[in-house]
Design a protein around this motif. Sequence first.
Motif, PDB file in Angstrom:
ATOM      1  N   GLU A  74       0.839  -1.199   0.058  1.00 24.13           N
ATOM      2  CA  GLU A  74      -0.304   0.114   0.054  1.00 24.13           C
ATOM      3  C   GLU A  74       0.861   1.117   0.008  1.00 24.13           C
ATOM      4  O   GLU A  74       0.560   2.327  -0.752  1.00 24.13           O
ATOM      5  N   ARG A  75       1.972   1.185   0.833  1.00 21.51           N
ATOM      6  CA  ARG A  75       2.811   2.441   0.867  1.00 21.51           C
ATOM      7  C   ARG A  75       3.837   2.414  -0.629  1.00 21.51           C
ATOM      8  O   ARG A  75       4.118   3.410  -0.970  1.00 21.51           O
ATOM      9  N   LEU A  76       3.855   1.408  -1.223  1.00 21.82           N
ATOM     10  CA  LEU A  76       4.720   1.153  -2.305  1.00 21.82           C
ATOM     11  C   LEU A  76       4.148   1.795  -3.376  1.00 21.82           C
ATOM     12  O   LEU A  76       4.691   2.601  -4.358  1.00 21.82           O
ATOM     13  N   ARG A  77       2.585   1.586  -3.562  1.00 20.54           N
ATOM     14  CA  ARG A  77       1.781   2.415  -4.267  1.00 20.54           C
ATOM     15  C   ARG A  77       1.610   3.885  -4.188  1.00 20.54           C
ATOM     16  O   ARG A  77       1.077   4.566  -5.249  1.00 20.54           O
ATOM     17  N   ASP A  78       2.152   4.389  -3.102  1.00 15.00           N
ATOM     18  CA  ASP A  78       1.741   5.816  -2.700  1.00 15.00           C
ATOM     19  C   ASP A  78       3.221   6.468  -3.258  1.00 15.00           C
ATOM     20  O   ASP A  78       4.296   6.124  -2.645  1.00 15.00           O
ATOM     21  N   PRO A  79       3.025   7.464  -4.218  1.00 14.66           N
ATOM     22  CA  PRO A  79       4.505   8.057  -4.557  1.00 14.66           C
ATOM     23  C   PRO A  79       5.168   8.790  -3.393  1.00 14.66           C
ATOM     24  O   PRO A  79       6.347   8.818  -3.663  1.00 14.66           O
ATOM     25  N   ILE A  80       4.248   9.107  -2.313  1.00 10.68           N
ATOM     26  CA  ILE A  80       5.078   9.667  -1.323  1.00 10.68           C
ATOM     27  C   ILE A  80       6.209   8.763  -0.528  1.00 10.68           C
ATOM     28  O   ILE A  80       7.236   9.209  -0.264  1.00 10.68           O
ATOM     29  N   HIS A  81       5.707   7.568  -0.502  1.00 11.72           N
ATOM     30  CA  HIS A  81       6.332   6.698   0.386  1.00 11.72           C
ATOM     31  C   HIS A  81       7.109   5.667  -0.751  1.00 11.72           C
ATOM     32  O   HIS A  81       7.839   4.902  -0.035  1.00 11.72           O
ATOM     33  N   ARG A  82       7.027   5.754  -1.740  1.00 11.13           N
ATOM     34  CA  ARG A  82       7.710   4.570  -2.656  1.00 11.13           C
ATOM     35  C   ARG A  82       9.168   4.395  -2.621  1.00 11.13           C
ATOM     36  O   ARG A  82       9.548   3.222  -2.485  1.00 11.13           O
ATOM     37  N   ALA A  83       9.745   5.679  -2.643  1.00 13.29           N
ATOM     38  CA  ALA A  83      11.378   5.490  -2.380  1.00 13.29           C
ATOM     39  C   ALA A  83      11.779   4.860  -1.249  1.00 13.29           C
ATOM     40  O   ALA A  83      12.634   3.888  -1.311  1.00 13.29           O
ATOM     41  N   ALA A  84      11.153   5.123  -0.020  1.00 11.79           N
ATOM     42  CA  ALA A  84      11.464   4.359   1.011  1.00 11.79           C
ATOM     43  C   ALA A  84      11.215   2.989   1.182  1.00 11.79           C
ATOM     44  O   ALA A  84      11.967   2.357   2.152  1.00 11.79           O
ATOM     45  N   VAL A  85      10.025   2.496   0.563  1.00 14.49           N
ATOM     46  CA  VAL A  85       9.602   1.004   0.458  1.00 14.49           C
ATOM     47  C   VAL A  85      10.767   0.292  -0.236  1.00 14.49           C
ATOM     48  O   VAL A  85      11.057  -0.805   0.065  1.00 14.49           O
TER      49      VAL A  85
END
Length: 378
Positions: A74-85
Amino acid sequence: MATMADEHQLPPMFEEGGDDDNSRREEGSYCLIKSVSHLSDRGFTRLPDRYVLPSSERPGDGLGRVRLPVVDLERLRDPIHRAAVIKGLDAACRDYGFFQVVNHGVDLEVITGLLDVVRRFFELPLPRRARYMSADVRAPVRYGTSFNQANDAVLFWRDFLKLASCQPLQSATASWPDEPGDLREVAARYAIANHQLFMEIIEAALEALGIACRCSLLQELAAGYSQLMLNCYPACPQPELTLGLPPHSDYCIFTLLLQDQVEGLQVMHHGRWLTVDPVPGSFIVNVGDHLEIYSNGRYKSKLHRVRVNSSSPRISAASFHSLPAERVIGPAAEMVDERNPRRYMDTDYANFLAFLASAEGQHKSFLQSREIQQADIH
């Protein structure tokens, strides 16, 4: 693929003692034992000698536990959190070779439906399961027991059903078992969802590796080879003497594992066997041999095995995903430079089968057989 755990050459098999004709099948010069479930169901209190490992290979006591790194899709699909995931996924593949996927979006009904139909398949009367037994490791549908019983000096406490699949899936499902009556429909629905999940995970992994031109590889993987291995590990009278599966790595890109709530999977991490804590509703993902080669050793295809217990059967479904069998795989250009010289030879399925037929497999892994000695490249 091996695991695609049954892909091994088949030398002659000696016959197990006893008079239970329902538990064995003659196959040419082989005697294939059909099931360990019948031993468990018959209330054996002592493990048959054929299943007793040498003391140095037994599971041991006092082993540690691990909760694998978590990748939240779910976080991977969020551009805000993708890099961290993606950073976390990269670290998990480098260190553990394993991670857990949560918030994956696969419907709970699809997951529970598969575990239920797998359980019902292994509850079928033995003759109806054994219709799918074969000595041909290339058979697209194959029921069996152990790891590769014709090569196993000691047998392992597992029954399995292998279902090979390809795209389009309809061309494969017609050969799948027609019992239970909903197996084809339920397993096909799961296979489609699982393949979609794999594609999302491998795209993130390629991004983490810094592979610039990913489209052609992703297209090949979308039409690539998949195999669904359905496993049943019955309750075992003396689990301290045997294993459900021996230590092995997987001949694929990624394996996606679905399991019930009975623990059993163990991973080798920093020289120790650690029992993985099952997380409800999650998938366990591990790096396969192909991805270690493609990443030139950055990602690790780690050894893992399965322990059994004396009280509860365990059900799991391992999905192996990779490129078409004829495809040659080698380190990606982006993963090789002066600081990181090429570590592996190119490989394909023919190389893998040749390795299994050779004496090399007795003392090294397939990955070790493909390593380039650094002195050879200077």
